[in-house]
Design an enzyme around this catalytic site. Structure first.
Site, PDB file in Angstrom:
ATOM      1  N   HIS A   1      12.171 -11.560  29.856  1.00 20.11           N
ATOM      2  CA  HIS A   1      12.008 -10.107  29.915  1.00 20.11           C
ATOM      3  C   HIS A   1      12.206  -9.571  31.134  1.00 20.11           C
ATOM      4  CE1 HIS A   1      10.487 -11.107  25.934  1.00 20.11           C
ATOM      5  NE2 HIS A   1      10.476  -9.715  25.645  1.00 20.11           N
ATOM      6  N   PRO A   2      12.786  -8.398  31.486  1.00 22.13           N
ATOM      7  CA  PRO A   2      13.118  -7.875  32.513  1.00 22.13           C
ATOM      8  C   PRO A   2      11.842  -6.947  33.044  1.00 22.13           C
ATOM      9  CG  PRO A   2      14.172  -6.352  30.727  1.00 22.13           C
ATOM     10  CD  PRO A   2      13.657  -7.699  30.091  1.00 22.13           C
TER      11      PRO A   2
ATOM     12  N   SER B   1      16.665  -2.831  25.577  1.00 24.85           N
ATOM     13  CA  SER B   1      15.561  -2.705  26.571  1.00 24.85           C
ATOM     14  C   SER B   1      15.636  -1.264  27.435  1.00 24.85           C
ATOM     15  CB  SER B   1      15.646  -3.954  27.646  1.00 24.85           C
ATOM     16  OG  SER B   1      15.069  -3.651  28.618  1.00 24.85           O
TER      17      SER B   1
ATOM     18  N   GLU C   1      14.145   1.162  25.292  1.00 27.60           N
ATOM     19  CA  GLU C   1      12.885   1.097  25.342  1.00 27.60           C
ATOM     20  C   GLU C   1      12.179   1.720  26.602  1.00 27.60           C
ATOM     21  OE1 GLU C   1      12.951  -2.818  22.491  1.00 27.60           O
ATOM     22  OE2 GLU C   1      12.717  -2.916  24.740  1.00 27.60           O
ATOM     23  N   GLN C   2      12.757   1.475  28.010  1.00 26.64           N
ATOM     24  CA  GLN C   2      12.282   1.740  29.069  1.00 26.64           C
ATOM     25  C   GLN C   2      12.675   3.310  29.352  1.00 26.64           C
ATOM     26  OE1 GLN C   2      12.440  -0.673  32.383  1.00 26.64           O
ATOM     27  NE2 GLN C   2      12.882  -2.684  31.229  1.00 26.64           N
TER      28      GLN C   2
ATOM     29  N   PHE D   1       5.125  -9.143  33.972  1.00 27.57           N
ATOM     30  CA  PHE D   1       4.188  -8.499  32.675  1.00 27.57           C
ATOM     31  C   PHE D   1       4.973  -7.863  31.959  1.00 27.57           C
ATOM     32  CE2 PHE D   1       3.130  -3.926  32.068  1.00 27.57           C
ATOM     33  CZ  PHE D   1       1.762  -4.211  31.528  1.00 27.57           C
TER      34      PHE D   1
ATOM     35  N   ILE E   1       4.831  -5.594  28.137  1.00 26.21           N
ATOM     36  CA  ILE E   1       4.148  -4.704  27.381  1.00 26.21           C
ATOM     37  C   ILE E   1       5.400  -3.780  26.394  1.00 26.21           C
ATOM     38  CG2 ILE E   1       4.346  -2.563  28.844  1.00 26.21           C
ATOM     39  CD1 ILE E   1       1.545  -1.885  27.965  1.00 26.21           C
TER      40      ILE E   1
HETATM   41  C1  2AL Z   1      10.073  -4.484  28.058  1.00 29.81           C
HETATM   42  C2  2AL Z   1      11.432  -4.263  27.941  1.00 29.81           C
HETATM   43  O1  2AL Z   1      12.548  -4.581  28.670  1.00 29.81           O
HETATM   44  N1  2AL Z   1      11.075  -3.556  26.722  1.00 29.81           N
HETATM   45  C3  2AL Z   1       9.927  -3.429  26.462  1.00 29.81           C
HETATM   46  O2  2AL Z   1       9.469  -2.618  25.498  1.00 29.81           O
HETATM   47  N2  2AL Z   1       9.086  -3.944  27.676  1.00 29.81           N
HETATM   48  N3  2AL Z   1       9.783  -5.477  29.506  1.00 29.81           N
HETATM   49  C4  2AL Z   1       8.696  -5.738  29.671  1.00 29.81           C
HETATM   50  N4  2AL Z   1       8.626  -6.463  30.890  1.00 29.81           N
HETATM   51  O3  2AL Z   1       7.668  -5.457  29.397  1.00 29.81           O
END
Ligand code: 2AL
Length: 174
Positions: free
Chosen positions: A67-68, A84, A87-88, A119, A121
Site C-alpha cells: 500500500h502506498p 488509490s 480514495e486519497q 500505516f 486505513i
Molecule cells: C490507502 C490507499 O491507497 N487507499 C486507501 O484507502 N488507503 N493507503 C494507505 N496507506 O492507507
C-alpha cells in the site's frame, strides 16, 4: 454486473476487472479465481478474506507494504493506482496544507520505523483530520495489534472496491 457474468469471465478478464481489489496484490485475485464459480458476491469477497487470513504474519505484512503512503511521494508524482488516487482524493489528501502534509509525512515515517510496514486505513471511510488523529493514536499500539488493524482496513478498502466494480458494471435498462 450479475454473477453469471463474473462466473463466465476468462481468467484474463477476471484479472482485468478484479486484479487490484487488494492494492498491488494481483496474486490474491489469481488465487481466488481457483474458487469460481461463486454462488454469490459475498462468497467471492469471503474467498479473498479467507486467503488473506490464511497467510502467515509475514504475508500479511507484505500486503500492507504493497500500500502506498497516504499523501506520499506517489500521490505527489501522480503514480498511484487509479483506485488509490480516487480514495486519497476523496479523503481530502490532495488538498492538504503544506504544514499538514509535512506532519503526515513525519507520522508516516515514524510509523514505518516502528512497525516495519506502512500505516493503512480505509481512506474513503475517513477524512484528512481523522486520518491524522488515527495515525497519531495507532502509533502508540503494539505491532501485533497494528498488523491486525491494518489488515482489517485492507478488507474495508477491498469491500468498497468490490462495491464499485459491481455497481459500475450494472447494465442500464432503457
Ligand atoms: C490507502 C490507499 O491507497 N487507499 C486507501 O484507502 N488507503 N493507503 C494507505 N496507506 O492507507
Amino acid at each position: 454486473m450479475d454473477l453469471n457474468t463474473v462466473n463466465a469471465m476468462s481468467y484474463g478478464h477476471f484479472m482485468d476487472i478484479f486484479g487490484n481489489i487488494i492494492e498491488k496484490c494481483p496474486l490474491i485475485t489469481g488465487a481466488v479465481w481457483s474458487k469460481h464459480p461463486f454462488s454469490s458476491f459475498p462468497e467471492l469477497e469471503n474467498c479473498v478474506y479467507e486467503f488473506i487470513d490464511s497467510l502467515p504474519p509475514s504475508g500479511k505484512e507484505g500486503i500492507l507494504r504493497c500500500h502506498p503512503d497516504l499523501a506520499g511521494r506517489e500521490l505527489m508524482s501522480g503514480t498511484l493506482t487509479s483506485e488509490s488516487q480516487h480514495e486519497q482524493r476523496q479523503a481530502g489528501l490532495t488538498s492538504l496544507s503544506q504544514a499538514d502534509r509535512e506532519r503526515l509525512t513525519l507520522l508516516n515515517y515514524q510509523y514505518k520505523e516502528k512497525f516495519g510496514f506502512p500505516f493503512v486505513i480505509c481512506a474513503k471511510m475517513s477524512d484528512r483530520n481523522k486520518i491524522m488523529e488515527e495515525l497519531s493514536s495507532r502509533l502508540q499500539n503494539e505491532k501485533d495489534e497494528e498488523l491486525q488493524t491494518g489488515i482489517a482496513e485492507v478488507k474495508k478498502i477491498c469491500h468498497l472496491r468490490l462495491q464499485d466494480i459491481f455497481v459500475k458494471a450494472v447494465p442500464t435498462k432503457l
